[in-house]
Design a protein around this motif. Sequence first.
Motif, short mmCIF file in Angstrom:
data_model
loop_
_atom_site.label_atom_id
_atom_site.label_comp_id
_atom_site.label_asym_id
_atom_site.label_seq_id
_atom_site.Cartn_x
_atom_site.Cartn_y
_atom_site.Cartn_z
N ALA A 107 9.80 -4.57 1.50
CA ALA A 107 8.36 -4.29 1.58
C ALA A 107 8.12 -2.79 1.52
O ALA A 107 7.18 -2.31 0.86
CB ALA A 107 7.78 -4.87 2.86
N ASN A 108 8.97 -2.02 2.20
CA ASN A 108 8.84 -0.57 2.21
C ASN A 108 8.96 0.00 0.80
O ASN A 108 8.14 0.81 0.37
CB ASN A 108 9.90 0.04 3.13
CG ASN A 108 9.64 1.48 3.48
OD1 ASN A 108 9.48 2.32 2.61
ND2 ASN A 108 9.64 1.79 4.77
N ALA A 109 9.98 -0.47 0.07
CA ALA A 109 10.20 0.03 -1.29
C ALA A 109 9.06 -0.38 -2.22
O ALA A 109 8.58 0.43 -3.03
CB ALA A 109 11.53 -0.51 -1.82
N GLN A 110 8.59 -1.62 -2.07
CA GLN A 110 7.51 -2.11 -2.93
C GLN A 110 6.22 -1.35 -2.67
O GLN A 110 5.54 -0.89 -3.60
CB GLN A 110 7.30 -3.60 -2.68
CG GLN A 110 6.32 -4.27 -3.62
CD GLN A 110 6.10 -5.72 -3.23
OE1 GLN A 110 5.34 -6.00 -2.30
NE2 GLN A 110 6.74 -6.63 -3.93
N LEU A 111 5.87 -1.18 -1.40
CA LEU A 111 4.65 -0.47 -1.04
C LEU A 111 4.74 1.00 -1.45
O LEU A 111 3.78 1.57 -1.99
CB LEU A 111 4.39 -0.58 0.46
CG LEU A 111 3.18 0.18 1.01
CD1 LEU A 111 1.91 -0.22 0.29
CD2 LEU A 111 3.05 -0.06 2.52
N SER A 112 5.88 1.62 -1.23
CA SER A 112 6.06 3.03 -1.61
C SER A 112 5.88 3.23 -3.10
O SER A 112 5.25 4.22 -3.53
CB SER A 112 7.45 3.52 -1.18
OG SER A 112 7.59 3.51 0.24
N ALA A 113 6.39 2.30 -3.89
CA ALA A 113 6.25 2.41 -5.35
C ALA A 113 4.78 2.35 -5.76
O ALA A 113 4.32 3.12 -6.62
CB ALA A 113 7.03 1.30 -6.04
N VAL A 114 4.02 1.46 -5.14
CA VAL A 114 2.58 1.34 -5.44
C VAL A 114 1.84 2.61 -5.04
O VAL A 114 1.01 3.14 -5.79
CB VAL A 114 1.98 0.11 -4.73
CG1 VAL A 114 0.46 0.12 -4.81
CG2 VAL A 114 2.53 -1.17 -5.35
#
Length: 221
Positions: free
Chosen positions: A153-160
Amino acid sequence: MPGPPACCLTPAPHGRAPEPAIHRARGAPCPHVPRSASSSAAPAPSASAARSPTRLAARIEAAGGEPVLLDLAEIQLPLLDEALPPASGVRTQPHSIAWAERITALDAVVFVTPDYNAGYPAALKNAIDYLKAEWVGLPAVVVSYGWAGGAAANAQLSAVLRYIGLDLQGDGVRMAFEQGDFDESMRLVDAAAFVARSEDDLRTAVADLVAAGEAAERAAA
């Protein structure tokens, strides 16, 4: 004199309303003098972890910021319902206008999120997608929690967030559950102890964020 305000934005956990999870950073109210914002949603088995934003607010204040908590469960943004895309800056719905004003008042944001099936909650994505220009250049940090620290979730949110132009500070904080954290009904036994395990990382992330919010505020003056 307090630092910039900080704000926390929180998606509602299944079956229970979480505490606010957006902290905002800037010299005015709303989730630093700078203010910072964070957003989080807690899964039902660990809903008490949603209290993390409240504990983060204390750390923001200790770092010289002015914490503000925005609770998505209370704000209740509907699914994006504007006729024109957010990048147009044209808003006609009262809730869209109010949300834009809240984020514009921030100096920085802490996004607090649980991990749901290797992703972050839909309520948080919806809240982010309402806006465009208001996010650009805003200092931010992602704090995730879950098994493996909510790394996916951290990686996905950070990318957005990077894609839409927020100024992410560092790699964020990942607060990992351990088997002993839960009782037989899968409720978090001691939320304070759970958060305390990440104390050093949280303190560093918040201090860096408040400093970035203050620098951005000076640059804009």
